[in-house]
Design a protein around this motif. Structure first.
Motif, PDB file in Angstrom:
ATOM      1  N   PHE A 103      -4.242   1.280  -0.574  1.00  0.00           N
ATOM      2  CA  PHE A 103      -3.232   0.685  -1.454  1.00  0.00           C
ATOM      3  C   PHE A 103      -3.923  -0.058  -2.589  1.00  0.00           C
ATOM      4  N   SER A 156       0.252  -1.192  -6.699  1.00  0.00           N
ATOM      5  CA  SER A 156       1.280  -0.652  -5.801  1.00  0.00           C
ATOM      6  C   SER A 156       1.839  -1.747  -4.895  1.00  0.00           C
ATOM      7  N   LEU A 157       1.006  -2.684  -4.469  1.00  0.00           N
ATOM      8  CA  LEU A 157       1.497  -3.794  -3.648  1.00  0.00           C
ATOM      9  C   LEU A 157       2.425  -4.715  -4.448  1.00  0.00           C
ATOM     10  N   THR A 175       5.696  -2.893  -4.978  1.00  0.00           N
ATOM     11  CA  THR A 175       6.461  -2.880  -3.732  1.00  0.00           C
ATOM     12  C   THR A 175       7.137  -4.233  -3.507  1.00  0.00           C
TER      13      THR A 175
END
Length: 117
Positions: free
Chosen positions: A8, A12-13, A16
């Motif tokens: 990851f 992307s974290l 999210t």
């Protein structure tokens, strides 16, 4: 930890987390868990400060207008929005007492004055 183990990315974290917050708010709104109060009778119009001004002393103030204006309502100072003059509120102090817009006696003192029998 090698690059193969890092599956990851930071982007992307973060995406999210933002998506989870947005999805949570949407679900709470659709299910009726977020309460929107439509009664605007007792909500504050704004928060104000008084600047103590002494003769001959300069004070700093923003050159921009606040998009509010003052009006005298039944002897008390009211603050109204320029975009919606019907949306107005009486200016009160920290003890919820109205601020008079004239230098005459307070409404209570006028009733108690001699000759008002």
């Amino acid at each position: 930890m090698s690059e193969k183990e890092a599956t990851f990315t930071v982007r992307s974290l973060i995406a999210t987390a933002i998506g989870a917050v947005i999805a949570t708010v949407v679900v709470l709104e659709v299910s009726g868990r977020i309460d929107h109060d439509n009664n605007k009778d007792n909500i504050p119009v704004g928060e104000f400060q008084a600047i103590h001004v002494t003769p001959g002393e300069e004070f700093r103030m923003s050159p921009k207008s606040s998009e509010l204006h003052a009006a005298c309502e039944q002897g008390y100072l009211a603050i109204a929005a320029d975009v919606d003059p019907d949306f107005r509120g009486i200016l009160v102090d920290h003890k919820n007492r109205g601020v008079r817009c004239s230098r005459g006696p307070a409404p209570e003192a006028a009733e108690d004055a001699p000759g008002n029998d």
